[in-house]
Structure formats: structure tokens, C-alpha cells
Design a protein around this motif. Structure first.
Motif, PDB file in Angstrom:
ATOM      1  N   ASN A   1       2.956   1.686 -29.082  1.00  0.00           N
ATOM      2  CA  ASN A   1       2.542   2.726 -30.029  1.00  0.00           C
ATOM      3  C   ASN A   1       1.035   2.797 -30.261  1.00  0.00           C
ATOM      4  O   ASN A   1       0.575   3.322 -31.272  1.00  0.00           O
ATOM      5  CB  ASN A   1       3.263   2.559 -31.379  1.00  0.00           C
ATOM      6  CG  ASN A   1       4.766   2.771 -31.251  1.00  0.00           C
ATOM      7  OD1 ASN A   1       5.207   3.677 -30.552  1.00  0.00           O
ATOM      8  ND2 ASN A   1       5.536   1.917 -31.907  1.00  0.00           N
ATOM      9  N   ILE A   2       0.280   2.261 -29.334  1.00  0.00           N
ATOM     10  CA  ILE A   2      -1.171   2.434 -29.334  1.00  0.00           C
ATOM     11  C   ILE A   2      -1.557   3.042 -27.992  1.00  0.00           C
ATOM     12  O   ILE A   2      -1.185   2.524 -26.929  1.00  0.00           O
ATOM     13  CB  ILE A   2      -1.912   1.088 -29.526  1.00  0.00           C
ATOM     14  CG1 ILE A   2      -1.531   0.443 -30.868  1.00  0.00           C
ATOM     15  CG2 ILE A   2      -3.428   1.296 -29.456  1.00  0.00           C
ATOM     16  CD1 ILE A   2      -2.086  -0.965 -31.045  1.00  0.00           C
ATOM     17  N   TRP A   3      -2.286   4.137 -28.026  1.00  0.00           N
ATOM     18  CA  TRP A   3      -2.706   4.794 -26.792  1.00  0.00           C
ATOM     19  C   TRP A   3      -3.953   4.117 -26.235  1.00  0.00           C
ATOM     20  O   TRP A   3      -4.915   3.867 -26.968  1.00  0.00           O
ATOM     21  CB  TRP A   3      -2.984   6.272 -27.039  1.00  0.00           C
ATOM     22  CG  TRP A   3      -1.746   7.093 -27.180  1.00  0.00           C
ATOM     23  CD1 TRP A   3      -1.083   7.386 -28.324  1.00  0.00           C
ATOM     24  CD2 TRP A   3      -1.009   7.715 -26.119  1.00  0.00           C
ATOM     25  NE1 TRP A   3       0.018   8.164 -28.054  1.00  0.00           N
ATOM     26  CE2 TRP A   3       0.087   8.380 -26.705  1.00  0.00           C
ATOM     27  CE3 TRP A   3      -1.169   7.791 -24.729  1.00  0.00           C
ATOM     28  CZ2 TRP A   3       1.013   9.095 -25.955  1.00  0.00           C
ATOM     29  CZ3 TRP A   3      -0.244   8.505 -23.983  1.00  0.00           C
ATOM     30  CH2 TRP A   3       0.832   9.154 -24.595  1.00  0.00           C
ATOM     31  N   PHE A   4      -3.930   3.827 -24.950  1.00  0.00           N
ATOM     32  CA  PHE A   4      -5.090   3.285 -24.245  1.00  0.00           C
ATOM     33  C   PHE A   4      -5.588   4.348 -23.274  1.00  0.00           C
ATOM     34  O   PHE A   4      -4.849   4.763 -22.376  1.00  0.00           O
ATOM     35  CB  PHE A   4      -4.726   1.991 -23.512  1.00  0.00           C
ATOM     36  CG  PHE A   4      -4.604   0.797 -24.427  1.00  0.00           C
ATOM     37  CD1 PHE A   4      -5.624  -0.148 -24.484  1.00  0.00           C
ATOM     38  CD2 PHE A   4      -3.498   0.637 -25.251  1.00  0.00           C
ATOM     39  CE1 PHE A   4      -5.529  -1.241 -25.339  1.00  0.00           C
ATOM     40  CE2 PHE A   4      -3.397  -0.448 -26.112  1.00  0.00           C
ATOM     41  CZ  PHE A   4      -4.412  -1.395 -26.156  1.00  0.00           C
ATOM     42  N   CYS A   5      -6.829   4.782 -23.478  1.00  0.00           N
ATOM     43  CA  CYS A   5      -7.365   5.916 -22.732  1.00  0.00           C
ATOM     44  C   CYS A   5      -8.657   5.552 -22.007  1.00  0.00           C
ATOM     45  O   CYS A   5      -9.580   4.984 -22.616  1.00  0.00           O
ATOM     46  CB  CYS A   5      -7.663   7.084 -23.672  1.00  0.00           C
ATOM     47  SG  CYS A   5      -6.222   7.749 -24.533  1.00  0.00           S
ATOM     48  N   TYR A   6      -8.718   5.890 -20.747  1.00  0.00           N
ATOM     49  CA  TYR A   6      -9.960   5.785 -19.988  1.00  0.00           C
ATOM     50  C   TYR A   6     -10.816   7.025 -20.227  1.00  0.00           C
ATOM     51  O   TYR A   6     -10.297   8.130 -20.402  1.00  0.00           O
ATOM     52  CB  TYR A   6      -9.669   5.702 -18.496  1.00  0.00           C
ATOM     53  CG  TYR A   6      -9.269   4.346 -17.972  1.00  0.00           C
ATOM     54  CD1 TYR A   6     -10.229   3.380 -17.704  1.00  0.00           C
ATOM     55  CD2 TYR A   6      -7.931   4.051 -17.686  1.00  0.00           C
ATOM     56  CE1 TYR A   6      -9.873   2.139 -17.192  1.00  0.00           C
ATOM     57  CE2 TYR A   6      -7.562   2.824 -17.169  1.00  0.00           C
ATOM     58  CZ  TYR A   6      -8.543   1.865 -16.920  1.00  0.00           C
ATOM     59  OH  TYR A   6      -8.191   0.649 -16.410  1.00  0.00           O
ATOM     60  N   GLY A   7     -12.130   6.824 -20.188  1.00  0.00           N
ATOM     61  CA  GLY A   7     -13.027   7.969 -20.292  1.00  0.00           C
ATOM     62  C   GLY A   7     -13.157   8.720 -18.985  1.00  0.00           C
ATOM     63  O   GLY A   7     -13.423   9.923 -18.972  1.00  0.00           O
ATOM     64  N   GLY A   8     -12.978   8.014 -17.855  1.00  0.00           N
ATOM     65  CA  GLY A   8     -13.253   8.614 -16.551  1.00  0.00           C
ATOM     66  C   GLY A   8     -14.741   8.498 -16.256  1.00  0.00           C
ATOM     67  O   GLY A   8     -15.567   8.556 -17.153  1.00  0.00           O
ATOM     68  N   GLY A   9     -15.100   8.317 -15.004  1.00  0.00           N
ATOM     69  CA  GLY A   9     -16.503   8.120 -14.650  1.00  0.00           C
ATOM     70  C   GLY A   9     -17.369   9.314 -15.020  1.00  0.00           C
ATOM     71  O   GLY A   9     -17.063  10.450 -14.644  1.00  0.00           O
ATOM     72  N   PHE A  10     -18.460   9.076 -15.744  1.00  0.00           N
ATOM     73  CA  PHE A  10     -19.357  10.134 -16.193  1.00  0.00           C
ATOM     74  C   PHE A  10     -20.598  10.247 -15.316  1.00  0.00           C
ATOM     75  O   PHE A  10     -21.052  11.332 -14.975  1.00  0.00           O
ATOM     76  CB  PHE A  10     -19.782   9.849 -17.640  1.00  0.00           C
ATOM     77  CG  PHE A  10     -20.556  10.955 -18.295  1.00  0.00           C
ATOM     78  CD1 PHE A  10     -19.925  11.864 -19.136  1.00  0.00           C
ATOM     79  CD2 PHE A  10     -21.920  11.107 -18.080  1.00  0.00           C
ATOM     80  CE1 PHE A  10     -20.633  12.896 -19.744  1.00  0.00           C
ATOM     81  CE2 PHE A  10     -22.643  12.118 -18.681  1.00  0.00           C
ATOM     82  CZ  PHE A  10     -21.992  13.025 -19.515  1.00  0.00           C
ATOM     83  N   GLY A  11     -21.171   9.098 -14.955  1.00  0.00           N
ATOM     84  CA  GLY A  11     -22.471   9.094 -14.292  1.00  0.00           C
ATOM     85  C   GLY A  11     -22.398   9.253 -12.784  1.00  0.00           C
ATOM     86  O   GLY A  11     -21.465   8.768 -12.131  1.00  0.00           O
TER      87      GLY A  11
END
Length: 390
Positions: free
Chosen positions: A325-335
């Protein structure tokens, strides 16, 4: 004898005059070059919007920027981009993307989740940091950062990096919790905390509402380290027991716990389990985490206030998945100087918290949503989802 005495007196007077002139000259030089009272003092600029708070329309928007991997600006070339995408690609493309996201999304706060600079490609860490965070500082928005596993590979160690970041314009980053926070731990009496960049930012209610002076959303930032050696084997860093003690203590200190979001760089081992579960987004590379499981998930579950965690590190993963019940989210590569996947657009994550409304106006946080934006002509919005609802 008289003429000799007069000559000596004259020489002494000239000598004293010379010494006086020399002292005046040295005083002026020191005053202008060393004493801060004789030259303009550079004062850190702070946002007029502090403390962090929800807007009058009941929203609070966060822009997550993961893995900028900034090098030396125009001289630093991009990695894993198609020739058809850009005629010339450098760190400046990363800066351009950040400026576009700030202008398009108009966030209330920017969270940089590590590997802000790529230390091995940075000649001067301070200069790279100033360039990497430049668009955030130019915007005048409050922002905060934590470190990844590559930031310290240039000319500053981790403590120096966080100290420098905390002193940059509009930054609300902290080197570590205050001594008072550490002394109020609910579990144990530790006075020292591992790492640099562990802190809690409070977001207050909308202006004019009855919760305007109450913290109704917590943002927890944690240093997940860089590298460690375990039984002779090198592995990624992890969040230590002292940090979890501090985090648990901060959470337990609230009588009416507001919901919270957590930000750190290196994912925890349990994120690997999401390969077998339903996710929103792309799972395109193995989870690069520590071989040590320090109990982060168990701590977060026991706290019962963290609704979602936002990470970086694995650039080709941009998914969100639910663990207990806790979401773990990646940001995805930005740079653009960080590794990626040719043809797969660099991306940013946006997090939106919304207040509920009652008889007295705005109440506490009612829902938290997220989506990603791609660095294409339209800043295409993808994978919008609800993370939590009261």
C-alpha cells in the motif's frame, strides 16, 4: 653637531612617513580584498512563498527531476540519443528541458532526486552544480535536492556538496536534521545520523484556510549513499538504521499524522518484486540496489503516513508499483549526459496533491496524483494515475 642632528631628525621623519604610507596602503588593500565590510556581501536569495504551502486553489504541485548527470555544459556530449533527434546535443539540452518543464507545469516546488552532476565528467563540482540547478534558481521557485551515487566523484565530498547545495539561491535543502530533531527520536537516543541530506520539509494549508498554520503534507528526504563494501564485495549504498530511527521519530512526533511523500535515490531491494506485479509505466532494466536490506519498507509501513516514494538511479525505468500500500515510483532519466535508451525520450515526473473541501473551506489532503512528461515537441503527458485518496 647641530646640522647632523637636524639631518637625523629629517631622516627619521621621512622614515616614519614612509611607514605610515605603507600601512595605509596595506590597510586599504586588506579592507577591499579580505574584510567583508568593504565589499558587497552575497546573500542567499530565498523564495517569498516560504514556508511551503498549498495554493489558494487547493493544490500543491511537485516537479521531480531524476538523474540530470550534468557535466561541463556545452562541452559535455549526450549519451544514447538518435542522430535524428538533435543536430548537436549537450548538457544544454538538459537545461532546456528543465526550463520548459518549469514554464509548462508551473510547479510549487522542485525535487532533485540525486545524480544531479556526473562527478567523473565534472571538472569543478561547484561550477557544475550552479549550471545544473541554474534554471531552478532563475525561476525563483523553492527547490531541494538529495545526492545520488555519482555526485561526489568530482571535487567535493558528500558533506561539502550538501553544504553548497543548501546555500544556493532558493534552495530549501538541508545538510542534516537539527540537533533538536535528533534528540527527540522516538526510538533510541542517537545524536548522529548517517549520510548527508536527511531532512523533513513541511507543506502548510492554503492561505486563508483554517489549516493555513498547520503542516498537512510532509516531504521526507533521505540519503541512500553511494558505494559500500560488504564482505569484500562492492555494492550500492543503503539507508542506514540511524536514518530510519530519525524518520520514524519525526513521524511519531505528529499527533494527527498528515500524509507524507519520501524521496531518495537508490531503490530498495523489494522494488524487484514489482516485475511480477501490475505497474504503471516501463520496467526496462534490472533494479540496481544494495545487497543489504536495511528494513526501509518495514519502517515505512509501520509509520503509516508515507503514501508514495520517489526514486531515481535506474534511468530506463519510469514505473510506479504498489508495495504494501505504498507506491514506489521512478522519475525516469531526465539528463542527456546520463545513460538512456536511444529513441526513448528523456522524461520528468509531476506529483499533484489536492485538498478536500468542507464546511470551513479547504481541509486536509484528499488525493495525490502523478504523471510523466516527455521531452518532445508537446511535452507529452503520459501514465497519469491516482496514487492515494483519503
Amino acid at each position: 653637531m647641530v646640522s647632523s642632528s637636524a639631518a637625523n631628525w629629517k631622516h627619521s621623519f621621512l622614515y616614519l612617513g614612509f611607514l605610515y604610507s605603507l600601512l595605509c596602503f596595506l590597510h586599504n588593500q586588506i579592507s577591499h580584498n579580505l574584510l567583508i565590510g568593504h565589499r558587497p556581501v552575497r546573500v542567499k536569495k530565498t523564495s517569498p512563498d516560504l514556508p511551503l504551502r498549498f495554493r489558494s486553489d487547493g493544490t500543491f504541485k511537485i516537479l521531480q527531476v531524476a538523474d540530470m548527470h550534468y557535466g561541463n555544459g556545452a562541452l559535455t556530449r549526450c549519451r544514447d540519443v538518435l542522430d535524428s533527434e538533435f543536430e548537436h546535443c549537450s548538457d544544454l539540452n538538459t537545461s532546456r528541458f528543465l526550463k520548459r518543464m518549469i514554464e509548462a507545469e508551473k510547479p510549487d516546488f522542485i525535487a532533485f532526486t540525486g545524480d544531479n552532476i556526473f562527478g567523473s565528467s565534472s571538472v569543478d563540482a561547484a561550477e557544475s552544480l550552479l549550471r545544473a540547478f541554474g534554471p531552478a534558481m532563475e525561476s525563483g521557485l523553492p527547490w531541494a535536492a538529495i545526492l545520488g551515487n555519482h555526485d561526489q566523484e568530482s571535487t567535493m565530498n558528500r558533506e561539502e556538496l550538501m553544504s553548497f547545495i543548501s546555500l544556493m539561491d532558493y534552495s530549501v535543502s538541508q545538510i542534516n536534521p537539527s540537533a533538536e530533531d535528533l534528540s527527540n527520536l522516538a526510538r533510541g537516543s542517537r545524536k548522529k545520523i548517517d549520510g548527508f541530506g536527511n531532512y523533513d520539509l513541511r507543506v502548510y494549508g492554503a492561505p486563508g484556510s483554517h489549516l493555513a498554520n498547520s503542516s498537512i503534507l510532509n516531504l521526507f528526504f533521505l540519503d541512500s549513499g553511494d558505494w559500500e563494501t560488504v564482505q569484500g564485495v562492492r555494492t550500492y549504498g543503503w539507508i542506514k538504521e540511524s536514518q530510519l530511527d530519525w524518520l520514524h521519530g519525526i513521524s511519531q512526533g505528529y499527533q494527527d499524522k498528515p500524509p507524507a511523500l519520501a524521496f531518495f535515490h537508490i531503490p530498495i531491494p523489494e522494488v524487484r518484486q514489482l516485475w511480477y506485479k501490475k505497474i504503471v509505466g516501463q520496467f526496462q532494466e534490472a533494479v540496481a540496489c544494495s545487497s543489504v536490506n536495511s528494513g526501509v519498507l518495514q519502517t515505512l509501513v509501520s509509520m503509516r503516513d508515507v503514501k508514495a516514494v520517489f526514486m531515481g538511479h535506474d534511468h530506463n525505468n519510469d514505473f510506479c508499483g504498489d508495495l504494501e500500500n505504498i507506491w514506489f515510483c521512478y522519475g525516469g532519466g531526465f539528463g542527456y549526459h546520463g545513460y538512456g535508451k536511444a529513441g526513448w525520450r528523456r522524461r520528468a515526473r509531476v506529483i499533484l496533491a489536492e485538498l478536500g473541501k468542507g464546511e470551513k473551506g479547504w481541509t486536509g489532503v484528499e488525493r495525490i496524483k502523478t504523471w510523466k512528461s516527455l521531452d518532445d515537441d508537446k511535452l507529452s503527458k503520459i501514465d497519469e494515475q491516482l496514487l492515494w485518496e483519503y
